[in-house]
Design a protein around this motif. Structure first.
Motif, PDB file in Angstrom:
ATOM      1  N   ARG A  84       0.807  -1.232   0.073  1.00  0.00           N
ATOM      2  CA  ARG A  84      -0.069   0.017   0.001  1.00  0.00           C
ATOM      3  C   ARG A  84       0.815   1.154  -0.074  1.00  0.00           C
ATOM      4  O   ARG A  84       1.335   1.703   0.914  1.00  0.00           O
ATOM      5  CB  ARG A  84      -0.996  -0.052   1.296  1.00  0.00           C
ATOM      6  CG  ARG A  84      -1.970  -1.130   1.010  1.00  0.00           C
ATOM      7  CD  ARG A  84      -2.981  -0.900   2.521  1.00  0.00           C
ATOM      8  NE  ARG A  84      -3.998  -1.976   2.239  1.00  0.00           N
ATOM      9  CZ  ARG A  84      -5.144  -1.377   1.714  1.00  0.00           C
ATOM     10  NH1 ARG A  84      -5.353  -0.360   0.862  1.00  0.00           N
ATOM     11  NH2 ARG A  84      -5.999  -2.768   1.737  1.00  0.00           N
ATOM     12  N   LEU A  85       1.184   1.728  -0.979  1.00  0.00           N
ATOM     13  CA  LEU A  85       1.891   3.060  -1.230  1.00  0.00           C
ATOM     14  C   LEU A  85       1.030   4.217  -2.000  1.00  0.00           C
ATOM     15  O   LEU A  85       0.112   4.241  -2.693  1.00  0.00           O
ATOM     16  CB  LEU A  85       3.103   2.814  -2.474  1.00  0.00           C
ATOM     17  CG  LEU A  85       3.833   1.575  -1.994  1.00  0.00           C
ATOM     18  CD1 LEU A  85       5.009   1.220  -2.975  1.00  0.00           C
ATOM     19  CD2 LEU A  85       4.547   1.885  -0.606  1.00  0.00           C
ATOM     20  N   SER A  86       1.505   5.354  -1.422  1.00  0.00           N
ATOM     21  CA  SER A  86       0.927   6.609  -1.616  1.00  0.00           C
ATOM     22  C   SER A  86       1.376   7.126  -2.841  1.00  0.00           C
ATOM     23  O   SER A  86       2.350   7.132  -3.244  1.00  0.00           O
ATOM     24  CB  SER A  86       1.228   7.545  -0.406  1.00  0.00           C
ATOM     25  OG  SER A  86       0.488   8.895  -0.962  1.00  0.00           O
ATOM     26  N   ARG A  87       0.496   7.954  -3.735  1.00  0.00           N
ATOM     27  CA  ARG A  87       0.671   8.426  -5.028  1.00  0.00           C
ATOM     28  C   ARG A  87       1.203   9.826  -4.635  1.00  0.00           C
ATOM     29  O   ARG A  87       1.376  10.710  -5.645  1.00  0.00           O
ATOM     30  CB  ARG A  87      -0.338   8.477  -6.122  1.00  0.00           C
ATOM     31  CG  ARG A  87      -1.618   8.976  -5.487  1.00  0.00           C
ATOM     32  CD  ARG A  87      -2.684   8.746  -6.638  1.00  0.00           C
ATOM     33  NE  ARG A  87      -2.310   9.909  -7.724  1.00  0.00           N
ATOM     34  CZ  ARG A  87      -2.727  10.004  -9.183  1.00  0.00           C
ATOM     35  NH1 ARG A  87      -3.593   9.076  -9.358  1.00  0.00           N
ATOM     36  NH2 ARG A  87      -2.410  10.924  -9.890  1.00  0.00           N
ATOM     37  N   SER A  88       1.038  10.213  -3.352  1.00  0.00           N
ATOM     38  CA  SER A  88       1.370  11.773  -2.889  1.00  0.00           C
ATOM     39  C   SER A  88       2.802  12.145  -3.532  1.00  0.00           C
ATOM     40  O   SER A  88       3.593  11.529  -3.167  1.00  0.00           O
ATOM     41  CB  SER A  88       1.367  11.774  -1.533  1.00  0.00           C
ATOM     42  OG  SER A  88       1.649  13.261  -1.184  1.00  0.00           O
ATOM     43  N   GLN A 134       8.314   0.706  -4.846  1.00  0.00           N
ATOM     44  CA  GLN A 134       8.245   2.270  -4.934  1.00  0.00           C
ATOM     45  C   GLN A 134       8.535   2.615  -6.344  1.00  0.00           C
ATOM     46  O   GLN A 134       8.139   3.595  -6.839  1.00  0.00           O
ATOM     47  CB  GLN A 134       9.343   2.885  -3.851  1.00  0.00           C
ATOM     48  CG  GLN A 134       9.434   4.443  -3.902  1.00  0.00           C
ATOM     49  CD  GLN A 134       7.697   5.133  -3.867  1.00  0.00           C
ATOM     50  OE1 GLN A 134       7.188   4.601  -2.980  1.00  0.00           O
ATOM     51  NE2 GLN A 134       7.537   6.266  -4.446  1.00  0.00           N
ATOM     52  N   ASN A 137       5.736   2.005  -8.329  1.00  0.00           N
ATOM     53  CA  ASN A 137       4.877   3.320  -8.242  1.00  0.00           C
ATOM     54  C   ASN A 137       5.198   4.458  -9.048  1.00  0.00           C
ATOM     55  O   ASN A 137       4.323   4.935  -9.764  1.00  0.00           O
ATOM     56  CB  ASN A 137       4.900   3.748  -6.716  1.00  0.00           C
ATOM     57  CG  ASN A 137       3.538   4.353  -6.244  1.00  0.00           C
ATOM     58  OD1 ASN A 137       2.518   4.440  -6.855  1.00  0.00           O
ATOM     59  ND2 ASN A 137       3.865   5.031  -5.200  1.00  0.00           N
TER      60      ASN A 137
END
Length: 286
Positions: A84-88, A134, A137
């Motif tokens: 679960r990685l943020s796209r921020s 990452q 991502n």
């Protein structure tokens, strides 16, 4: 294919020099090779180091010179290793390994209602070791993995049948090792409307390959969107998702899929009956 190279983009994605593993044809422990381009499409393909296959982290693609979009994208999903990685903080950017004139960037999307639609879903790619996840991502935001979609189409489809195909597979099927290989992209048609120099696709396709009980299976889907009103107000009328055969997909895309994929398309009913739109996830035949 395993390659090492350094990337940077015009959108300030982080520079990186790590192993980037593109689509793995042996991911399902049965060979599922990449689509084959016909002679005309091969002449139209952007080459990277002499190949029409351009590798990223957990996905590869073939880019059309004339359409400035990917003709196909192929990716692997390891459902057991998803992070679960943020796209921020991540921004869309062009791939500086490739000629800029063959990529559609922010100039296509400014000042209108076109959305940047991921072909390979970001959520599908972020698996593996932390650094690798990452990098996947970040790689998902290259414009080579993006296609223009109407904003209401893209946003609504994320919660509709099209945006939930991979999730539905995991929910409804006992997927072997939780591993899936997916192919997808736009359907290029001569009559596609040209906007800012780019032919806007009115159809998209997706092909999902997996194993259930040791048996390889392939399921194909087609999404159509009505862009007739684009000339007036960039407004989308309606989109529909259909389940189709691999053979029909080959005819529409002018791609040739692996023999293993064609044999894995075992839904005789899909080939025999008239196509009807999928209204809900439960309508899918796995």
């Amino acid at each position: 294919m395993k390659v090492v190279f350094s990337l940077s983009t015009d959108a300030d994605l982080p520079n990186a020099s790590i192993d980037r593993i593109g689509y793995d044809p042996e991911f399902l422990r049965t060979s599922v090779t990449l689509p084959v381009l016909d002679a005309e499409a091969l002449q139209d393909a952007v080459l990277w180091e002499g190949s029409n296959v351009i590798p990223y982290t957990h996905f590869s693609l073939s880019l059309s010179k004339s359409r400035r979009l990917a003709r196909w994208v192929a990716w692997n999903i390891d459902g057991a290793a998803i992070k679960r990685l943020s796209r921020s903080g991540l921004e869309f950017g062009k791939d500086l390994r490739l000629p800029e004139e063959f990529q559609s960037g922010n100039e296509l999307y400014q000042g209108n209602r076109l959305d940047r639609g991921h072909i390979a879903r970001r959520a599908d790619l972020v698996w593996g070791e932390a650094a690798q996840a990452q990098q996947a991502n970040e790689d998902s935001f290259f414009y080579t993995n993006i296609a223009p979609q109407m904003d209401d189409f893209n946003q609504s489809s994320q919660e509709g049948v099209w945006g939930q195909l991979e999730n539905a597979l995991y929910e409804q099927v006992d997927v072997e090792d939780l591993k899936v290989s997916v192919f997808g992209g736009p359907v290029f048609q001569p009559g596609d409307q040209v906007y800012r120099g780019v032919g806007l696709p009115s159809e998209y396709w997706k092909l999902i390959v997996f194993k259930e009980g040791g048996v390889l299976k392939a399921r194909a889907f087609l999404l159509t969107q009505d862009l007739d009103q684009l000339r007036v107000a960039l407004a989308l009328d309606e989109f529909r998702v259909y389940q189709v055969s691999v053979g029909e997909l080959e005819q529409r895309t002018d791609l040739e899929f692996a023999e293993s994929v064609r044999l894995a398309d075992d839904l005789v009913a899909i080939r025999a009956k008239a196509r009807v739109p999928l209204s809900v996830i439960a309508d899918i035949e796995w």
